[in-house]
Design a protein around this motif. Structure first.
Motif, mmCIF file in Angstrom:
data_model
loop_
_atom_site.group_PDB
_atom_site.id
_atom_site.type_symbol
_atom_site.label_atom_id
_atom_site.label_comp_id
_atom_site.label_asym_id
_atom_site.label_seq_id
_atom_site.Cartn_x
_atom_site.Cartn_y
_atom_site.Cartn_z
ATOM 1 N N VAL A 77 0.826 -1.205 0.000
ATOM 2 C CA VAL A 77 0.000 0.000 0.000
ATOM 3 C C VAL A 77 0.860 1.255 0.000
ATOM 4 O O VAL A 77 0.652 2.158 -0.809
ATOM 5 N N LEU A 78 1.841 1.316 0.874
ATOM 6 C CA LEU A 78 2.574 2.560 1.095
ATOM 7 C C LEU A 78 3.835 2.717 0.256
ATOM 8 O O LEU A 78 4.363 3.821 0.147
ATOM 9 N N SER A 79 4.332 1.636 -0.343
ATOM 10 C CA SER A 79 5.513 1.739 -1.204
ATOM 11 C C SER A 79 5.194 1.437 -2.663
ATOM 12 O O SER A 79 5.694 2.097 -3.562
ATOM 13 N N LEU A 119 -1.048 -4.024 8.421
ATOM 14 C CA LEU A 119 -0.389 -3.010 9.232
ATOM 15 C C LEU A 119 -0.743 -1.610 8.741
ATOM 16 O O LEU A 119 -1.114 -0.734 9.527
ATOM 17 N N ALA A 120 -0.649 -1.400 7.439
ATOM 18 C CA ALA A 120 -0.924 -0.076 6.874
ATOM 19 C C ALA A 120 -2.379 0.337 7.100
ATOM 20 O O ALA A 120 -2.651 1.464 7.520
ATOM 21 N N ILE A 121 -3.312 -0.562 6.858
ATOM 22 C CA ILE A 121 -4.728 -0.197 6.964
ATOM 23 C C ILE A 121 -5.142 0.018 8.425
ATOM 24 O O ILE A 121 -5.923 0.915 8.732
ATOM 25 N N VAL A 122 -4.571 -0.770 9.347
ATOM 26 C CA VAL A 122 -4.904 -0.594 10.767
ATOM 27 C C VAL A 122 -4.285 0.699 11.309
ATOM 28 O O VAL A 122 -4.945 1.451 12.034
ATOM 29 N N LEU A 123 -3.043 0.977 10.965
ATOM 30 C CA LEU A 123 -2.430 2.246 11.383
ATOM 31 C C LEU A 123 -3.209 3.435 10.836
ATOM 32 O O LEU A 123 -3.466 4.415 11.546
ATOM 33 N N PHE A 124 -3.593 3.339 9.580
ATOM 34 C CA PHE A 124 -4.332 4.429 8.950
ATOM 35 C C PHE A 124 -5.712 4.594 9.593
ATOM 36 O O PHE A 124 -6.184 5.722 9.782
ATOM 37 N N LEU A 179 -6.186 11.783 2.604
ATOM 38 C CA LEU A 179 -5.125 11.653 1.599
ATOM 39 C C LEU A 179 -3.802 12.217 2.092
ATOM 40 O O LEU A 179 -2.744 11.623 1.858
ATOM 41 N N LEU A 180 -3.863 13.345 2.775
ATOM 42 C CA LEU A 180 -2.634 13.909 3.350
ATOM 43 C C LEU A 180 -2.021 12.962 4.373
ATOM 44 O O LEU A 180 -0.799 12.756 4.396
ATOM 45 N N SER A 181 -2.853 12.385 5.207
ATOM 46 C CA SER A 181 -2.367 11.435 6.218
ATOM 47 C C SER A 181 -1.754 10.206 5.564
ATOM 48 O O SER A 181 -0.706 9.711 5.996
ATOM 49 N N ALA A 182 -2.399 9.696 4.517
ATOM 50 C CA ALA A 182 -1.860 8.538 3.803
ATOM 51 C C ALA A 182 -0.512 8.877 3.174
ATOM 52 O O ALA A 182 0.424 8.064 3.206
ATOM 53 N N GLY A 183 -0.402 10.067 2.625
ATOM 54 C CA GLY A 183 0.864 10.494 2.040
ATOM 55 C C GLY A 183 1.977 10.581 3.077
ATOM 56 O O GLY A 183 3.105 10.164 2.832
ATOM 57 N N ILE A 219 5.481 8.424 3.295
ATOM 58 C CA ILE A 219 6.804 9.035 3.489
ATOM 59 C C ILE A 219 7.504 8.396 4.686
ATOM 60 O O ILE A 219 8.698 8.108 4.638
ATOM 61 N N ALA A 220 6.756 8.157 5.752
ATOM 62 C CA ALA A 220 7.344 7.520 6.938
ATOM 63 C C ALA A 220 7.858 6.124 6.606
ATOM 64 O O ALA A 220 8.929 5.725 7.065
ATOM 65 N N PHE A 221 7.119 5.371 5.792
ATOM 66 C CA PHE A 221 7.551 4.027 5.426
ATOM 67 C C PHE A 221 8.759 4.039 4.489
ATOM 68 O O PHE A 221 9.451 3.037 4.376
ATOM 69 N N LEU A 222 9.022 5.160 3.838
ATOM 70 C CA LEU A 222 10.230 5.267 3.026
ATOM 71 C C LEU A 222 11.495 5.114 3.883
ATOM 72 O O LEU A 222 12.533 4.697 3.397
ATOM 73 N N GLY A 223 11.374 5.441 5.155
ATOM 74 C CA GLY A 223 12.507 5.285 6.061
ATOM 75 C C GLY A 223 12.974 3.843 6.174
ATOM 76 O O GLY A 223 14.142 3.588 6.457
#
Length: 192
Positions: free
Chosen positions: A17-19, A145-150, A173-177, A181-185
């Motif tokens: 989802v995030l990458s 993990l992504a959907i529960v955190l979101f 959408l801003l929060s998802a973005g 970015i956090a998962f890019l770490g």
């Protein structure tokens, strides 16, 4: 390749989802409540793990030996659709409240590109059967993990003061973005 490496990588580094930005429809649609997000995550985990295993078997015991590789997409979609129908029947029978909460998003797992994407990536990466299943489970756990955190973030946002221009979908959408970015770490992690 280490199974732990595949698992950690598919959960955090290559999060679908995030990458990879696959599976966004249920990610945005079912993430208003943590309980619903957990239910969707469990359903996707079951479907993704089984789809990974079954599509591996279909690819290497039917499609390749019979030179039917051009039918890969159709075969994989049929496998995913059958699994989703099974999951839908089980959830409807076992937990009708979750079935109602998931609504239209449960049958949409059939067209969830993350489920189909993991099947194609397993073949592309030339994983063996065990690696395929581990990658499928890891990808599904990363989705969960992504959907529960979101969902947790969205629940908190409901009780927060937000500028009127950002209320509702824009702040989501801003929060998802920001989560992406956090998962890019995690992309700089050295495993092994």
């Amino acid at each position: 390749m280490s199974l732990i490496f595949i698992l950690i990588s598919s959960i955090f580094v290559n999060n679908f989802v995030l990458s990879r930005f696959l599976g966004i429809c249920p990610f945005l649609g079912v993430s208003k409540k943590v309980e619903t997000a957990l239910g969707m995550g469990a359903a996707v985990t079951f479907v993704m793990a089984l789809a990974s295993a079954i599509t591996y078997v279909v690819q290497y015991t039917i499609l390749e030996p019979l030179n039917l590789g051009y039918l890969q997409t159709i075969a994989f979609i049929l496998v995913v659709a059958a699994l989703v129908q099974f999951v839908e029947m089980v959830i409807k029978k076992m937990t009708p409240s979750l079935y109602q909460a998931l609504g239209v998003f449960l049958p949409l797992i059939t067209t969830n590109c993350a489920v189909l994407g993991v099947a194609f990536l397993n073949i592309q990466y030339e994983y063996n059967f065990i690696e395929t299943v581990v990658n499928g489970i890891g990808a599904a756990l990363g989705f969960t993990l992504a959907i529960v955190l979101f969902a947790g973030v969205r629940e908190r946002l409901e009780s927060s003061e937000i500028p009127m221009a950002l209320e509702g979908f824009p702040i989501a959408l801003l929060s998802a973005g920001l989560m992406a970015i956090a998962f890019l770490g995690f992309s700089g992690m050295k495993l092994g």
